[in-house]
Structures are given as structure tokens and as C-alpha cells.
Design a protein around this motif. Structure first.
Motif, PDB file in Angstrom:
ATOM      1  N   ALA A   4       0.816  -1.216   0.000  1.00 27.57           N
ATOM      2  CA  ALA A   4       0.000   0.000   0.000  1.00 27.57           C
ATOM      3  C   ALA A   4       0.842   1.254   0.000  1.00 27.57           C
ATOM      4  O   ALA A   4       0.427   2.286  -0.526  1.00 27.57           O
ATOM      5  N   ALA A  26      -5.848   3.934  -3.097  1.00 24.76           N
ATOM      6  CA  ALA A  26      -6.856   3.385  -2.188  1.00 24.76           C
ATOM      7  C   ALA A  26      -8.250   3.362  -2.786  1.00 24.76           C
ATOM      8  O   ALA A  26      -9.157   2.743  -2.229  1.00 24.76           O
ATOM      9  N   CYS A  86     -10.523   7.627  -0.004  1.00 26.61           N
ATOM     10  CA  CYS A  86     -10.181   8.485   1.136  1.00 26.61           C
ATOM     11  C   CYS A  86     -10.837   9.840   0.902  1.00 26.61           C
ATOM     12  O   CYS A  86     -10.650  10.438  -0.159  1.00 26.61           O
ATOM     13  N   GLY A 114      -6.884   1.094   1.921  1.00 26.13           N
ATOM     14  CA  GLY A 114      -5.608   1.703   1.582  1.00 26.13           C
ATOM     15  C   GLY A 114      -5.377   3.076   2.175  1.00 26.13           C
ATOM     16  O   GLY A 114      -4.295   3.653   2.001  1.00 26.13           O
ATOM     17  N   CYS A 115      -6.374   3.614   2.863  1.00 28.21           N
ATOM     18  CA  CYS A 115      -6.245   4.943   3.485  1.00 28.21           C
ATOM     19  C   CYS A 115      -5.809   4.863   4.944  1.00 28.21           C
ATOM     20  O   CYS A 115      -5.529   5.900   5.555  1.00 28.21           O
TER      21      CYS A 115
END
Length: 457
Positions: free
Chosen positions: A12, A29, A137, A155-156
Motif C-alpha cells: 500500500a 486506495a 479516502c 488503503g487509506c
């Protein structure tokens, strides 16, 4: 299991062994193949510039459509600050793992340790932030009223990205859009898709207040040098090449971020007014003067050099990255035949879409911007009837082609459609998570991806 988690974390925050900038982490993300969209017409909500959730009236005021904005400026500045310097928060149930919660706490602690802003678990407070899973995000800007979601896809969930999104909730905008940015960076238009250039519009100086805090390359709110790049080349170039690697910080707050928050929330208001700090410093919540350090230090301390802000320990690379996919869903989207229809894929899924050799840095720019659609879903909005009525000003600025405004505009008017940025706004009805019903045409890609992707690691 720990090894698997470690691999996921590394995947990531890196790509081909390089560390991603803050904007690249936000892009990677995303679970939808769209750069922006209009949703919930009843609530007038737009997602813009990757992670900004704006009310329609916010966009209007920033672009000078609200003629009363100057008269209301002082009211706006205070109205959208969190009252009592306190941000109540709630966490979505059964969403975040233990390590996710630890990252959120670290991000909140970073803001509260260096400023007077406090985070408290919400009980009966009407106005609060709500940390929840999302398609990417994002955050609203300032206290907009009611429940306002800070969306954190998987992914945030890293301290730096969360601190960035909390920064928006605190009331921060993106650094590279400041009114004075041309004194510090150059926007390289030929490397930016024409219909995405609005993301680099300078903010209206009447709509934002920088509190005389200097422009900051190391701000957690500054995007990296290749944000929205068409060809992998620089889109944001620092005037001093030595500073190029500093932009795109995704580690934590810079000195200027901390100073700005202290000024915005009057953290010194209980201090003796006779205390005078150096011009580059600020008076903190403990009534002591702080100067640039790592990220701050007491002014006059012997452990550092006053006036010098330490560069982030990790920076975005200055050299062009290899042709790559920045999103785990890139190949699935490409296999589904979406490369030709979605500019997100053309920018961030070049490898999957076989575009590595097809886009060059010699893209020719016309001397006058053509009449075109600047946003990805203009055709859909036109079908919904947004070209007239409440959204007409927005559509004139961003969807000239779909709304058939091209023949009606003069040469000067045809250049006008570069609007769209963030500014404090109001929400009489409150504001929670972004509704999904009216952008199902976008979020349906998520279901497609789930179908196409393997179910095991």
C-alpha cells in the motif's frame, strides 16, 4: 498472518520499491474508477480533487458566484471552526481492525499533541466526525454540521493519510492551490489532461485565509510533483529544484501545518498578550513560543536551528517513476474493458491499459483551451437535467460540451471552466457518508472488481 499483513502494508505504501506520495496513496486506495462525481443532488454534494467533499454552495462561493461571500467572510471563518476546539468522533462498528484503530489514534494524537484541538468520543453531540469504510479516502472541510464522514478505504488507513483527511475536517485546504502558490511552484500544464486542469486552480484569496503562514513544501496537505500527470512527468515543479523531493509528504504534520492550526483555533487566547514570539514562530497552547524544528521546538532552544524546517524523512521521488499500476483493481478494470472510457485508468493504470509507450511528454497544448467537458460524468449529469436550474453554473464551468454551451460562449468565456476547489461551507441538514444511490453507475465498478478479483491472497 503477520507476514501477510506486513506484505499488505508494504504494497500500500510502496510501488516498485518506491514510496508513494500522499496523493498517490489516496489514488491507490480508490475502489472506483472515477476521479470526481456529482452525487446526492438533494444534498448538493460533490467529490473533488480526489478527496475533497464539497457542498455545492462551497463551490459557488469559491468561484465568485456567491456575491455575498466577502460580507460573510468573517462569519464563515468562525462558523465552520469546531466549537470549543473540540472534535467529537465516532467509529463505525465492525469496520476497523486493531491496527487500523491504532493508526487513526496516532493521526488524532498528532493533531492534539501539537495544537489545542481535542478529539473526544461523541456522546450526544450533534456535530461530529464519523470514521467509516468508504470507496476511497475523503473528508468534508471544516465543521459542516451534523454527522460528517471521514471515509477510509483499506488503503487509506495509515497515519499520514488519516492526518491529511483530518486536516480537511479541521478546515485545511490543499497547499498547492493557495493564492500565492505561483511564487513557489510552477504548474506544468502540458503534462495535465485539459479536462483535469481545474484541479490546479488557485483559490480565491477572498475565500481562504492563510493567516500569513508561509507556503510550505513539506505540508501534509501538499500533493506530490506528479499529481494528475498525463505522462508520468512533473505537473507541480518547485521553483527551487532542491525542494522538489519535499512535496507530497505523507508522514505527518509539518511546522507550518501546526502553526496554521494554532492560529486558526486561537490556541493562545488564554495567554498573556505581552508575550511576543519571533515572526516565524507562534505562541502555543502552553503559552510558550515555538519555532521550526522536527517539526517544532521551543524558540531559542540549543538543539536546533531557528527558522529551518526539517524536510520530511521520506519524500516523493524526483525522477520519473516506471510505468505502473497505482491501484490494485487496475487489471480487473482493464480486463472489463474500461480503459477507453475512464480517465482515472488512463492516468493511474497505464500498465494494465497498455499505455506505457503511447503517452509521451511532448503532448501539444492549444493556445486556447478547447470547449470540452472537464469532468468524467458530464454526459450522465446532462441526462439528469443538470444543465439548467440549480446546477447550471456548475455545468457551465465544467460540462460545456455536454450542455451545448460551446456555441454560446465567447473566447474569454470558454476559458472559464477551470473552477472547483475546496472552501468552508454550511449544511443545514447535516452531512453524513456520501450516499450511494445516485452514483451507483460509478460504484457498480466495485462489484465488478469483486467478481473479477481472486478471493484468496
Amino acid at each position: 498472518m503477520m507476514n501477510i499483513l506486513l506484505l499488505l502494508v508494504l504494497a500500500a505504501v510502496t510501488c516498485h520499491g518506491r514510496r508513494l506520495s500522499i496523493d498517490e496513496m489516496i489514488v491507490s486506495a480508490s475502489k472506483v474508477s472515477a476521479l470526481d462525481y456529482l452525487t446526492d443532488p438533494g444534498g448538493n454534494i460533490l467529490l473533488h480533487d480526489m478527496d475533497m467533499v464539497l457542498k455545492f454552495d462551497q463551490w459557488q462561493r469559491l468561484n465568485g458566484i456567491d456575491k455575498s461571500r466577502k460580507k460573510r467572510k468573517a462569519i464563515r471563518e468562525m462558523r465552520y471552526r469546531w466549537t470549543e476546539k473540540k472534535i467529537p468522533y465516532k467509529m463505525a462498528k465492525d469496520v476497523f481492525q486493531t491496527n487500523d484503530l491504532a493508526e487513526i489514534k496516532k493521526a488524532m494524537d498528532e493533531w492534539s499533541n501539537y495544537t489545542c484541538i481535542r478529539f473526544v468520543e461523541a456522546t450526544s453531540e450533534t456535530n461530529h466526525v464519523y470514521f467509516d469504510d468508504a470507496s476511497g479516502c475523503y473528508s468534508y472541510v471544516g465543521m459542516v454540521g451534523g454527522t460528517q464522514t471521514i471515509g477510509l478505504a483499506g488503503g487509506c488507513r495509515y497515519k499520514g493519510v488519516i492526518a491529511h483527511e483530518i486536516g480537511h475536517a479541521v478546515g485545511f485546504h490543499h497547499e498547492q492551490n493557495r493564492p500565492d502558490r505561483d511564487n513557489h511552484v510552477r504548474i506544468i500544464r502540458e503534462n495535465i489532461p485539459e479536462n483535469l486542469f481545474y484541479n490546479f486552480k488557485k483559490y480565491d484569496s477572498a475565500a481562504v485565509n492563510n493567516y500569513n503562514v508561509a507556503y510550505d513544501y513539506g505540508s501534509i496537505m501538499h500533493y506530490g510533483g506528479r499529481a494528475f500527470s498525463l505522462n508520468g512527468e512533473l505537473t507541480i515543479q518547485t521553483l527551487d529544484s532542491a525542494d522538489q523531493g519535499r512535496i507530497g509528504n505523507r508522514d505527518g504534520l509539518s511546522f507550518s501545518d501546526i502553526k496554521l492550526a494554532n492560529l486558526m483555533y486561537s490556541c493562545h487566547e488564554m495567554c498573556d498578550s505581552s508575550i511576543q514570539c519571533p515572526s516565524h514562530g507562534f505562541l502555543g497552547k502552553d503559552c510558550k513560543c515555538y519555532c521550526p524544528g522536527d517539526p517544532v521546538m521551543p524558540c531559542g532552544a540549543e538543539t536546533g536551528i531557528e527558522g529551518v524546517t526539517k524536510a520530511p524523512t521520506t519524500t516523493a521521488p524526483v525522477t520519473a517513476p516506471p510505468c505502473e499500476n497505482l491501484n490494485e483493481y487496475c487489471q480487473a478494470w482493464a480486463d472489463a474493458g474500461l480503459c477507453g472510457d475512464h480517465q482515472y485508468l488512463q492516468l493511474y493504470c497505464k500498465k494494465a491499459c497498455d499505455l506505457c509507450e503511447k503517452v509521451t511528454k511532448t503532448t501539444v497544448k492549444p493556445t486556447q483551451a478547447p470547449c470540452l467537458d472537464e469532468k468524467e460524468h458530464c454526459g450522465f449529469w446532462q441526462q439528469q437535467g443538470y444543465c439548467t436550474g440549480e446546477f447550471e453554473s456548475f455545468m457551465k464551468a465544467h460540462c460545456k460540451k455536454s450542455c451545448n454551451y460551446c456555441n454560446l460562449l465567447t473566447g474569454s468565456d470558454s476559458k472559464r471552466g477551470s473552477g472547483g476547489a475546496q472552501v468552508d461551507g454550511d449544511d443545514k441538514n447535516g452531512s453524513g457518508r456520501i450516499p450511494t444511490g445516485l452514483w451507483a453507475f460509478v460504484s457498480s465498478f466495485v462489484l465488478l472488481c469483486v467478481t473479477l478479483l481472486p478471493t484468496t491472497l
